[in-house]
Design a protein around this motif. Sequence first.
Motif, PDB file in Angstrom:
ATOM      1  N   UNK A 186      17.848   2.437  -2.859  1.00 46.13           N
ATOM      2  CA  UNK A 186      17.280   2.091  -1.650  1.00 46.13           C
ATOM      3  C   UNK A 186      17.552   0.630  -1.319  1.00 46.13           C
ATOM      4  N   UNK A 187      17.952  -0.204  -2.123  1.00 43.71           N
ATOM      5  CA  UNK A 187      18.295  -1.440  -2.128  1.00 43.71           C
ATOM      6  C   UNK A 187      17.568  -2.386  -1.168  1.00 43.71           C
ATOM      7  N   UNK A 188      16.093  -2.343  -1.002  1.00 43.48           N
ATOM      8  CA  UNK A 188      15.420  -2.879   0.004  1.00 43.48           C
ATOM      9  C   UNK A 188      15.320  -4.012  -0.339  1.00 43.48           C
ATOM     10  N   UNK A 189      15.167  -5.267   0.652  1.00 44.77           N
ATOM     11  CA  UNK A 189      15.159  -6.697   0.454  1.00 44.77           C
ATOM     12  C   UNK A 189      13.604  -7.210   1.083  1.00 44.77           C
ATOM     13  N   UNK A 190      12.821  -7.814   0.150  1.00 45.88           N
ATOM     14  CA  UNK A 190      11.878  -8.573   0.363  1.00 45.88           C
ATOM     15  C   UNK A 190      12.248 -10.126   0.734  1.00 45.88           C
ATOM     16  N   UNK A 191      11.730 -10.437   2.293  1.00 46.51           N
ATOM     17  CA  UNK A 191      12.207 -11.660   2.665  1.00 46.51           C
ATOM     18  C   UNK A 191      11.073 -12.612   3.176  1.00 46.51           C
ATOM     19  N   UNK A 192      10.786 -13.686   2.290  1.00 43.85           N
ATOM     20  CA  UNK A 192       9.870 -14.562   2.767  1.00 43.85           C
ATOM     21  C   UNK A 192       9.821 -15.082   4.249  1.00 43.85           C
ATOM     22  N   UNK A 193       8.500 -15.192   5.046  1.00 38.78           N
ATOM     23  CA  UNK A 193       8.091 -15.361   6.439  1.00 38.78           C
ATOM     24  C   UNK A 193       7.749 -16.874   6.157  1.00 38.78           C
ATOM     25  N   UNK A 194       8.497 -17.923   6.764  1.00 41.72           N
ATOM     26  CA  UNK A 194       8.009 -19.146   6.878  1.00 41.72           C
ATOM     27  C   UNK A 194       8.162 -19.942   8.301  1.00 41.72           C
TER      28      UNK A 194
ATOM     29  N   UNK B 134      -1.392 -22.201   0.068  1.00 43.48           N
ATOM     30  CA  UNK B 134       0.074 -22.072   0.693  1.00 43.48           C
ATOM     31  C   UNK B 134       0.720 -23.448   0.982  1.00 43.48           C
ATOM     32  N   UNK B 135       1.547 -23.713   0.664  1.00 41.18           N
ATOM     33  CA  UNK B 135       2.319 -25.050   1.151  1.00 41.18           C
ATOM     34  C   UNK B 135       2.696 -24.778   2.582  1.00 41.18           C
ATOM     35  N   UNK B 136       2.710 -25.962   3.031  1.00 39.47           N
ATOM     36  CA  UNK B 136       3.486 -26.050   4.692  1.00 39.47           C
ATOM     37  C   UNK B 136       2.555 -25.577   5.751  1.00 39.47           C
TER      38      UNK B 136
ATOM     39  N   UNK C 179      -5.598 -16.607   0.169  1.00 29.99           N
ATOM     40  CA  UNK C 179      -4.552 -16.125   1.113  1.00 29.99           C
ATOM     41  C   UNK C 179      -3.629 -15.404   0.607  1.00 29.99           C
ATOM     42  N   UNK C 180      -2.995 -14.228   1.374  1.00 34.44           N
ATOM     43  CA  UNK C 180      -1.875 -13.394   0.784  1.00 34.44           C
ATOM     44  C   UNK C 180      -0.963 -13.756   1.548  1.00 34.44           C
ATOM     45  N   UNK C 181       0.195 -14.511   1.539  1.00 34.39           N
ATOM     46  CA  UNK C 181       1.458 -14.544   2.342  1.00 34.39           C
ATOM     47  C   UNK C 181       2.140 -13.491   2.658  1.00 34.39           C
TER      48      UNK C 181
END
Length: 322
Positions: free
Chosen positions: A255-263, A297-299, A162-164
């Motif tokens: 560019x200062x892009x941000x990668x933000x986890x989705x949970x 993947x947890x949770x 699984x790819x989160x």
Amino acid sequence: MDTEALRSFVRAAELGQVRQAADELGVTQQAVSKRIAALERELEVRLFTRTPRGVELTLDGQAFLPHARDVVAGVDRALTAVRPGSRALRIDVLGLRSAQAVVLHDYWRSRPGTDLDVVTLRVNDPAVAVAAVRSGEVDASFRTPTDPAALPDDVRMIHAFDSPLELLVGPRHPLAAARRVTPARLRGHRIWVPGIAPGSEWAEFYDQLAAAFGLRVDAAGPNFGDEVLLDTLAESADVATLVGARDRYLWPAHHDLRRIPVAGPTLAYPLSLLLPRADPHPGLRDLVTHLESLPGLPGEVWRPSWATRAAQGAGEAGALRA
């Protein structure tokens, strides 16, 4: 032209001895001499002169040797290509910066002696991948037809991993400062995923994702490549996209892009492996074992409905390892 005669000529030329060449090739000295004589008759030139110490190349033999070597090497490569026990394990991935390629690289690093050939099929279509597996063009493919029941009998699909997903935004986006976001928090924001092919696994994934969480997924416009997408994110105050946590993206520092986890829940794209039912490449056993060792993947995790159907093939992995 008799390739074994060429092989005999090359080894005799390299060793300077017909007897030694015969010993290496596992035939009699007379057989090697006959092969070389037949080759000379066909070419209508003398390739060797005999000396008290063995054989020496004539000028014609010297001119012919590099070409004969190339032919013998090409024959050896051709034979290797059709021997599953000796040729490289050929795996198709969506892209060389994709999560599948990253996982394959980790697998190769854990087994550096593995002869691995990572390729990308020109057409991003699971049906093309199925055909490539059936024909032997590739030994396996990281593609996921959303209806496993429609697969031909000689191809099977097992769950790979699984790819989160993560949210990717520019510095001016309202969610840019978030350390993590829930799917519910993405409602109302424009999630731009250009170039989704109708009827593809990605199309069904995003259709189900949008329906499950009330999201606005915008597939407008052609896909001009990652650079255009990243430039747009950097300049925009309202455009975001979703990317795999393992997928590799490169952008300029400004560019200062941000990668933000989705949970809450984690959004997971299930990746599968297509492989032949009969006579799979021996190297696939170790690869499947590696995929099964990847941590889950947890949770709480959300997956599309077809993930359950794809995972049903995972039980067949034991048969592959047997």
